[in-house]
Design an enzyme around this catalytic site. Structure first.
Site, PDB file in Angstrom:
ATOM      1  N   LYS A   1      40.041   7.740  -3.984  1.00  0.00           N
ATOM      2  CA  LYS A   1      38.807   6.574  -4.267  1.00  0.00           C
ATOM      3  C   LYS A   1      39.040   4.940  -4.556  1.00  0.00           C
ATOM      4  CE  LYS A   1      36.758   9.189  -8.164  1.00  0.00           C
ATOM      5  NZ  LYS A   1      36.306   9.412  -9.671  1.00  0.00           N
ATOM      6  N   ILE A   2      38.138   4.816  -4.054  1.00  0.00           N
ATOM      7  CA  ILE A   2      38.450   3.051  -4.199  1.00  0.00           C
ATOM      8  C   ILE A   2      37.479   2.123  -5.040  1.00  0.00           C
ATOM      9  CG2 ILE A   2      38.538   0.704  -2.399  1.00  0.00           C
ATOM     10  CD1 ILE A   2      39.803   3.060  -0.362  1.00  0.00           C
TER      11      ILE A   2
END
Length: 368
Positions: free
Chosen positions: A139-140
């Site tokens: 997750k970014i």
């Protein structure tokens, strides 16, 4: 199997659980949710891990070993969370093999890096290597600084869940970052078919922000618009997605084996008790998307959710009319998006602090 959740899955919506704990994994609860609740993926965040670690004795032995080895809190968190995600990936591996797109488990980069491109890239690389499972997603956040990190991760063959997307323009930038990453990966000779991505478009927080502004305006016209902004916003985002899928740029990548970056509806737990508790599921049904739900929402839909067919395709213009109406009563939607992203990053960082404090407490107990 819940008939209502099965109907949702048959409508082409991938059901992901927005929760994870070692207890869920080791007791077989996660596997049961796959069989009985049509769950085909998992998303996590630091708050979820803080709750799991604070309330679960299953972490104690690993914490004791890490404390005995003199590991600092950041390393303890890294080891605890990557182990859970790695094991959850193993539980969902058969789903990944069967469906290709699903069977994914997400883990976030360190939130303090939300405005640090190079730090985010390094964190994504470290998490990807530690989990070491092809069905993981890193997750970014979709901050300005996160966009080049998304491109860099995809270019290296790291599958990504882009989080904290609130508005159409930023979503378009996210899609561009993904396509650029795929182009770089292709030019490097990587297998595009092995790269997966979802774009997490936040829903309920939009209504919370806009509804508060409508209440402040207080007119009948303003009040009549409550509860409409979030779904309209998501439908506009989906229209942008279909536009990109119809582009020549995407056609070239698809021909090279690339996978579409599926829209994921996040923050789907309904916060206003006056609204249906399945609002952000029923009103966003469209094939080829993901809906990640807290267990409360999952169970609510299993009990009384309704699938009324595709509620999104072709509704972009209708959704834009909602924005026109909001503007007419004095809502500055772009300003609301800035507030939502700023608050989102702040909550992102606070949840990390919560996790650090939780793990520090467990480390102190282990060191006694």
């Amino acid at each position: 199997m819940s008939e209502r959740l099965e109907a949702l899955a048959n409508a082409g919506v991938s059901i992901w659980l927005d929760d994870l704990s070692r207890e869920r994994i080791e007791t077989g609860n996660l596997a049961d949710l796959v069989k009985e609740r049509a769950v085909v993926g998992v998303t996590t965040n630091p708050t979820i891990f803080a709750s799991a670690i604070a309330n679960g004795e299953r972490y104690d032995e690993q914490v004791r070993k890490l404390v005995a080895a003199g590991e600092p809190v950041d390393r303890v968190i890294f080891d605890l969370t990557t182990e859970d995600v790695r094991n959850a990936c193993d539980v969902l591996a058969p789903v990944a093999e069967r469906t290709a797109d699903d069977g994914r488990v997400s883990i976030e980069v360190e939130p303090d890096l939300a405005n640090d491109t190079e730090g985010t890239i390094a964190s994504a690389q470290a998490l990807w290597a530690a989990v070491a499972r092809p069905n993981a997603l890193i997750k970014i956040p979709a901050t300005k600084e996160g966009l080049p990190a998304i491109t860099a991760a995809i270019a290296q063959g790291i599958s990504v869940n882009v989080t904290l997307i609130f508005g159409e323009q930023r979503y378009r930038e996210v899609m561009d970052a993904y396509l650029t990453g795929l182009e770089l990966a292709r030019d490097s000779g990587l297998d595009l078919g092995a790269i997966r991505s979802v774009a997490s478009f936040f829903v309920s927080r939009v209504d919370s922000e806009i509804d508060a502004r409508l209440d402040a305006i207080g007119t009948d016209e303003a009040t009549a618009l409550k509860g409409k902004a979030a779904v309209a916003n998501a439908r506009v985002a989906y229209a942008a997605f279909t536009e990109v899928l119809a582009s020549d740029r995407w056609s070239v990548l698809a021909a090279a084996g690339a996978n579409a970056q599926r829209p994921l509806w996040a923050s789907t737990g309904v916060k206003n008790p006056d609204y249906s508790d399945t609002l952000y599921v029923t009103d966003l049904v469209v094939a080829g998307t993901v809906n990640t739900m807290p267990e409360k929402t999952l169970e609510a839909f299993a009990d009384h959710g309704v699938v009324e067919g595709d509620q999104v395709t072709g509704k972009g213009e209708e959704a834009r009319a909602v924005f026109d109406a909001l503007a007419a009563v004095g809502i500055d939607f772009e300003d609301a998006l800035v507030v939502l992203e700023t608050e989102g990053v702040d909550k992102f960082k606070k949840s990390w602090t919560e996790l650090v404090e939780t793990v520090e407490g467990q480390m102190e107990k282990a060191g006694r």
